[in-house]
Design an enzyme around this catalytic site. Structure first.
Site, PDB file in Angstrom:
ATOM      1  N   ARG A   1     -37.276  45.037  29.795  1.00  0.00           N
ATOM      2  CA  ARG A   1     -38.020  44.782  31.026  1.00  0.00           C
ATOM      3  C   ARG A   1     -37.187  44.046  32.077  1.00  0.00           C
ATOM      4  O   ARG A   1     -37.637  43.847  33.210  1.00  0.00           O
ATOM      5  CB  ARG A   1     -39.275  43.954  30.728  1.00  0.00           C
ATOM      6  CG  ARG A   1     -40.210  44.607  29.739  1.00  0.00           C
ATOM      7  CD  ARG A   1     -41.424  43.751  29.532  1.00  0.00           C
ATOM      8  NE  ARG A   1     -42.158  43.593  30.759  1.00  0.00           N
ATOM      9  CZ  ARG A   1     -43.050  44.445  31.229  1.00  0.00           C
ATOM     10  NH1 ARG A   1     -43.324  45.535  30.546  1.00  0.00           N
ATOM     11  NH2 ARG A   1     -43.658  44.227  32.366  1.00  0.00           N
TER      12      ARG A   1
ATOM     13  N   LYS B   1     -37.134  48.484  32.695  1.00  0.00           N
ATOM     14  CA  LYS B   1     -37.935  49.567  32.130  1.00  0.00           C
ATOM     15  C   LYS B   1     -39.230  49.784  32.907  1.00  0.00           C
ATOM     16  O   LYS B   1     -39.569  50.908  33.253  1.00  0.00           O
ATOM     17  CB  LYS B   1     -38.243  49.231  30.664  1.00  0.00           C
ATOM     18  CG  LYS B   1     -39.042  50.296  29.934  1.00  0.00           C
ATOM     19  CD  LYS B   1     -38.185  51.486  29.640  1.00  0.00           C
ATOM     20  CE  LYS B   1     -38.913  52.588  28.914  1.00  0.00           C
ATOM     21  NZ  LYS B   1     -38.239  53.882  29.088  1.00  0.00           N
TER      22      LYS B   1
ATOM     23  N   GLU C   1     -33.746  65.761  36.644  1.00  0.00           N
ATOM     24  CA  GLU C   1     -33.774  64.802  35.540  1.00  0.00           C
ATOM     25  C   GLU C   1     -32.378  64.620  34.925  1.00  0.00           C
ATOM     26  O   GLU C   1     -31.972  63.500  34.610  1.00  0.00           O
ATOM     27  CB  GLU C   1     -34.784  65.266  34.482  1.00  0.00           C
ATOM     28  CG  GLU C   1     -34.872  64.404  33.248  1.00  0.00           C
ATOM     29  CD  GLU C   1     -35.322  62.959  33.508  1.00  0.00           C
ATOM     30  OE1 GLU C   1     -35.718  62.641  34.650  1.00  0.00           O
ATOM     31  OE2 GLU C   1     -35.223  62.149  32.578  1.00  0.00           O
TER      32      GLU C   1
ATOM     33  N   CYS D   1     -39.419  41.881  34.212  1.00  0.00           N
ATOM     34  CA  CYS D   1     -39.425  40.605  33.504  1.00  0.00           C
ATOM     35  C   CYS D   1     -40.291  40.722  32.256  1.00  0.00           C
ATOM     36  O   CYS D   1     -41.346  41.361  32.274  1.00  0.00           O
ATOM     37  CB  CYS D   1     -39.947  39.436  34.326  1.00  0.00           C
ATOM     38  SG  CYS D   1     -39.063  39.155  35.845  1.00  0.00           S
TER      39      CYS D   1
ATOM     40  N   ASN E   1     -43.853  36.704  35.842  1.00  0.00           N
ATOM     41  CA  ASN E   1     -43.430  38.075  36.137  1.00  0.00           C
ATOM     42  C   ASN E   1     -44.257  38.522  37.331  1.00  0.00           C
ATOM     43  O   ASN E   1     -45.481  38.492  37.271  1.00  0.00           O
ATOM     44  CB  ASN E   1     -43.718  38.960  34.911  1.00  0.00           C
ATOM     45  CG  ASN E   1     -43.596  40.441  35.215  1.00  0.00           C
ATOM     46  OD1 ASN E   1     -42.887  40.829  36.140  1.00  0.00           O
ATOM     47  ND2 ASN E   1     -44.282  41.262  34.434  1.00  0.00           N
ATOM     48  N   GLY E   2     -43.593  38.896  38.432  1.00  0.00           N
ATOM     49  CA  GLY E   2     -44.344  39.331  39.615  1.00  0.00           C
ATOM     50  C   GLY E   2     -43.774  38.701  40.870  1.00  0.00           C
ATOM     51  O   GLY E   2     -42.659  38.175  40.866  1.00  0.00           O
TER      52      GLY E   2
ATOM     53  N   GLU F   1     -28.000  57.082  35.993  1.00  0.00           N
ATOM     54  CA  GLU F   1     -28.543  55.757  35.666  1.00  0.00           C
ATOM     55  C   GLU F   1     -27.848  55.086  34.493  1.00  0.00           C
ATOM     56  O   GLU F   1     -27.811  53.866  34.427  1.00  0.00           O
ATOM     57  CB  GLU F   1     -30.066  55.771  35.496  1.00  0.00           C
ATOM     58  CG  GLU F   1     -30.603  56.353  34.233  1.00  0.00           C
ATOM     59  CD  GLU F   1     -32.136  56.268  34.145  1.00  0.00           C
ATOM     60  OE1 GLU F   1     -32.730  55.299  34.612  1.00  0.00           O
ATOM     61  OE2 GLU F   1     -32.730  57.216  33.586  1.00  0.00           O
TER      62      GLU F   1
ATOM     63  N   HIS G   1     -26.954  76.201  51.176  1.00  0.00           N
ATOM     64  CA  HIS G   1     -27.441  75.630  52.434  1.00  0.00           C
ATOM     65  C   HIS G   1     -26.767  74.296  52.753  1.00  0.00           C
ATOM     66  O   HIS G   1     -27.293  73.527  53.559  1.00  0.00           O
ATOM     67  CB  HIS G   1     -28.966  75.464  52.373  1.00  0.00           C
ATOM     68  CG  HIS G   1     -29.671  76.779  52.211  1.00  0.00           C
ATOM     69  ND1 HIS G   1     -29.752  77.699  53.226  1.00  0.00           N
ATOM     70  CD2 HIS G   1     -30.274  77.343  51.136  1.00  0.00           C
ATOM     71  CE1 HIS G   1     -30.395  78.772  52.793  1.00  0.00           C
ATOM     72  NE2 HIS G   1     -30.715  78.586  51.518  1.00  0.00           N
TER      73      HIS G   1
ATOM     74  N   TRP H   1     -35.787  40.008  35.555  1.00  0.00           N
ATOM     75  CA  TRP H   1     -35.243  41.016  36.469  1.00  0.00           C
ATOM     76  C   TRP H   1     -35.462  40.438  37.859  1.00  0.00           C
ATOM     77  O   TRP H   1     -36.601  40.294  38.311  1.00  0.00           O
ATOM     78  CB  TRP H   1     -35.989  42.342  36.306  1.00  0.00           C
ATOM     79  CG  TRP H   1     -35.361  43.473  37.041  1.00  0.00           C
ATOM     80  CD1 TRP H   1     -34.345  44.273  36.605  1.00  0.00           C
ATOM     81  CD2 TRP H   1     -35.730  43.970  38.333  1.00  0.00           C
ATOM     82  NE1 TRP H   1     -34.053  45.216  37.550  1.00  0.00           N
ATOM     83  CE2 TRP H   1     -34.884  45.054  38.623  1.00  0.00           C
ATOM     84  CE3 TRP H   1     -36.673  43.593  39.287  1.00  0.00           C
ATOM     85  CZ2 TRP H   1     -34.956  45.775  39.809  1.00  0.00           C
ATOM     86  CZ3 TRP H   1     -36.752  44.304  40.468  1.00  0.00           C
ATOM     87  CH2 TRP H   1     -35.894  45.386  40.720  1.00  0.00           C
TER      88      TRP H   1
ATOM     89  N   LYS I   1     -30.530  61.058  34.700  1.00  0.00           N
ATOM     90  CA  LYS I   1     -30.074  60.464  33.433  1.00  0.00           C
ATOM     91  C   LYS I   1     -28.604  60.087  33.532  1.00  0.00           C
ATOM     92  O   LYS I   1     -28.217  58.996  33.152  1.00  0.00           O
ATOM     93  CB  LYS I   1     -30.247  61.447  32.261  1.00  0.00           C
ATOM     94  CG  LYS I   1     -31.628  61.620  31.716  1.00  0.00           C
ATOM     95  CD  LYS I   1     -32.205  60.463  30.955  1.00  0.00           C
ATOM     96  CE  LYS I   1     -32.960  59.532  31.858  1.00  0.00           C
ATOM     97  NZ  LYS I   1     -34.307  59.796  32.187  1.00  0.00           N
TER      98      LYS I   1
HETATM   99  O1  M6R Z   1     -43.255  53.881  33.305  1.00  0.00           O
HETATM  100  P1  M6R Z   1     -43.146  54.971  34.324  1.00  0.00           P
HETATM  101  O2  M6R Z   1     -43.149  56.330  33.735  1.00  0.00           O
HETATM  102  O3  M6R Z   1     -44.189  54.850  35.414  1.00  0.00           O
HETATM  103  O4  M6R Z   1     -41.735  54.722  35.005  1.00  0.00           O
HETATM  104  C1  M6R Z   1     -41.305  55.503  36.075  1.00  0.00           C
HETATM  105  C2  M6R Z   1     -39.835  55.285  36.349  1.00  0.00           C
HETATM  106  O5  M6R Z   1     -39.586  53.946  36.666  1.00  0.00           O
HETATM  107  C3  M6R Z   1     -38.942  55.681  35.167  1.00  0.00           C
HETATM  108  O6  M6R Z   1     -39.165  56.995  34.773  1.00  0.00           O
HETATM  109  C4  M6R Z   1     -37.467  55.504  35.545  1.00  0.00           C
HETATM  110  O7  M6R Z   1     -37.095  56.431  36.520  1.00  0.00           O
HETATM  111  C5  M6R Z   1     -36.566  55.623  34.322  1.00  0.00           C
HETATM  112  N1  M6R Z   1     -35.491  54.674  34.428  1.00  0.00           N
HETATM  113  C6  M6R Z   1     -35.949  56.956  34.166  1.00  0.00           C
HETATM  114  O8  M6R Z   1     -35.102  57.044  33.070  1.00  0.00           O
END
Ligand code: M6R
Length: 607
Positions: free
Chosen positions: A27, A602, A483, A2, A101-102, A490, A506, A75, A487
């Site tokens: 956010r 984010k 990674e 949020c 937010n929270g 997501e 395996h 969010w 990517k």
């Molecule tokens: O702000 P942070 O680095 O702590 O965030 C960690 C993850 O939430 C963040 O890397 C998330 O996996 C991203 N969406 C990856 O692209």
């Protein structure tokens, strides 16, 4: 999660707040809303969906020129993302508007008590309960400041809130516990927000609000109080050097592609002041005051966790420090065995990830020192850490993290070299080669990126219909395989799994068929022959392969993607953007919302 913004000043509040929300939309983006006060009435406009839906609604309404108000982009945690659950929420008599937010953990008991007193609720949210609790407080207290304090002293959980009321035109109150909040101090105007970009076009003068603080802003004043006692708290104004351009798209179609192309600069910025060019030596003033750790626990989530896995290889190899890397959400509940006097390294782009912060808290309780490796200056991770190393990536807006990881890898490499040298365990040639060659990576990458993007475009068109992908790598490229898969899934919603290449046999290899492609990292290092054998095994089962490799490498696969070869581990800095570009081009080709993928936010400030 949020984004929140509150404004008290001299400009019409609604357009300014909506613009601020646009910069906070990373956010959360499942609904949005604004509230102002005019003629002793709250004006509220909310819409389900992205900010564009709120824009449309506002265009149809005749909102007044009130010069204070609050806005929110959501969010969802409690309640489905529909308009009635969107923020701001009003109390049942419509005198107070609040954004949150929270998560209020004890909202159910408070709601039961308020229901018994005749309060009515219009949403399913915990936030509306808090708004009504403030209204209840107003009955027992002389002003809003004391009412808010009265209410907040009864809630458990996490919050960053901002409140306006018909009682006190021109004033915005805000408070936080365990959710981010910063105040922007302008001329004839003041701001509160979840993050600095929200008010960056208006001021760079920032006050970081701590847990348990309550803020009151008007156009001409700002005050901070202890939320429990209402004693004034002295705060320092800091000037931040972020530039407004960096928080905008600058001609690119999406923030993600802009941020991928910013990586050469990010590496330079992260190295700046940390490599003494004359002596070819790493200088890290941030950790100078501590001895190299005997044992290191890295805690992080998502992409930052992958960076930590990569860092483990180099820190163990070069600095001979045993490293454990843990997903923060596991670490925090696992009762880990942590030796007093040890060191935890928390990696976080945002510095606000709830699980990482909880991991830091646990490590501190067990007597560990904390190094925070984060991007956002003054973030909670930075403030909770004993030593802070900023990654200098600048604002990262796209939900999919790209340049932040690049900066984290740069910083981890510096730490490995620095500790290796301080302990006297790193081989002198490796040290000087790494320190020297790192500085040439930005220009090599800068030159290579346009062609890499074209190659990513070709491949994405060919494979956009795949339902699943494997990403494979060994050694330093195993975390990159994880990674690459993260990517792709997501932002394009294509199922992808990252594996250590040697693990395929395996079990996972059972999935291989001509429609299940593999994206392999087969760069020219000492593990290449092993990777090659693994790839031959995939081909023998009819699997097609895209391989990131280097010129002259002996590899016969469907699609070679040849990258310029640099020294040793530095090849990572060329391979990582290739993975990011492949995910980006695939998602864009499929018409996905690249910067704001579904269901994500984010900063993950909830558990
Ligand atoms: O702000 P942070 O680095 O702590 O965030 C960690 C993850 O939430 C963040 O890397 C998330 O996996 C991203 N969406 C990856 O692209």
């Amino acid at each position: 999660m949020c984004g929140i913004i509150g404004y008290a000043g001299h400009r019409p509040a609604v357009p300014l707040i909506v613009e601020g929300l646009r910069r906070l939309e990373y956010r959360g983006y499942d609904s949005a809303g604004v509230a102002t006060v005019q003629n002793k009435e709250i004006e509220l406009v909310r819409a389900a969906g992205k900010l564009a839906a709120l824009d449309e609604k506002l265009a149809r309404k005749n909102v007044t020129n009130s010069t204070f108000g609050v806005g929110h982009t959501r969010w969802a945690t409690h309640g489905v993302p529909v308009e009635r659950n969107a923020h701001p929420h009003l109390d049942h008599e419509k005198n107070i508007a609040m954004i949150h937010n929270g998560i209020i953990e004890n909202y159910q008991e408070i709601k039961t008590e308020l229901l018994a007193k005749g309060y009515e609720f219009r949403s399913d949210t915990d936030s509306e309960v808090l708004c009504n609790l403030i209204a209840e407080g107003r009955k027992h207290n002389p002003n809003m400041l004391e009412s808010i304090s009265w209410a907040l002293n009864q809630v458990e959980g996490a919050y960053a809130i901002a409140v306006v009321s018909i009682d006190e035109p021109g004033t915005v109150y805000a408070a936080r516990v365990a959710s981010p909040m910063v105040m922007g101090v302008g001329t004839g105007e003041n701001f509160v927000a979840s993050d600095i970009p929200a008010f960056l076009p208006y001021t760079r003068e920032v006050v970081f609000i701590e847990d348990g603080e309550l803020v009151k802003i008007t156009s001409s004043s700002w005050e901070v109080f202890n939320v429990e006692t209402l004693e004034p708290v002295e705060k320092e104004i800091k000037t931040i050097n972020w530039d407004v351009q960096a928080a905008q798209k600058g001609g690119y179609k999406h923030f993600m592609i802009k941020e991928i192309f910013e990586q050469p600069k990010v590496i330079s910025d992260c190295l700046a002041g940390r490599v003494d060019q004359a002596k070819n030596e790493i200088v890290l003033p941030e950790v100078e005051g501590m001895e190299p750790p005997e044992r290191l626990h890295i805690i992080a989530c998502g992409t930052s966790y992958h960076a930590g896995l990569w860092g483990k290889y180099l820190i163990e190899q070069w600095a001979k420090i045993p490293v454990e890397v843990e997903i923060a959400s596991e670490f925090r509940y696992r009762d880990p065995l942590l030796a007093k006097g040890g060191v935890a390294l928390a990696i976080s782009q945002s510095g606000e990830t709830a699980d990482t912060l909880a991991g830091i808290k646990l490590a501190k309780e067990k007597g560990l020192s904390i190094i925070g490796l984060c991007n956002v200056v003054g973030s909670s991770v930075a403030r909770e850490s004993d030593y802070v190393m900023y990654t200098q990536a600048g604002p990262e807006i796209s939900v999919a993290s790209t340049k932040a990881m690049c900066s984290q890898l740069t910083a981890l490499m510096l730490l490995a070299l620095y500790w290796g040298k301080r302990k006297g365990v790193i081989d002198a040639t490796t040290y000087s080669r790494a320190a020297q060659d790192m500085r040439s990576i930005p220009s090599i990458l800068e030159t290579a990126l346009p062609a890499m993007r074209s190659r990513a475009q070709e491949l994405s068109r060919e494979y956009s219909e795949a339902n699943s992908f494997f990403f494979l790598g060994r050694g330093l490229y195993f975390p990159l395989a994880l990674e690459g898969a993260l990517k792709l899934k997501e932002i394009s919603y294509i199922h992808a799994e990252g594996y250590a290449s040697g693990e395929m046999k395996h079990g996972p290899i059972a999935l291989i068929d001509p429609k299940f492609p593999t994206f392999a990292m087969a760069l020219n290092d000492e593990l290449f022959p092993k990777v090659k054998s693994n790839l031959v095994e995939v081909q023998a089962r009819g699997g097609e392969i895209i391989a990131l490799t280097n010129p002259g490498v002996d590899l016969d696969v469907e699609h070679r993607w040849s990258l310029p070869e640099v020294w040793g581990p530095l090849n990572t800095f060329i391979a990582l953007p290739a993975l990011q570009l492949f995910a980006y081009e695939t998602a864009d080709y499929l018409g996905k919302d690249v910067d704001q993928p579904r269901n994500l936010a984010k900063s993950v400030t909830v558990e």
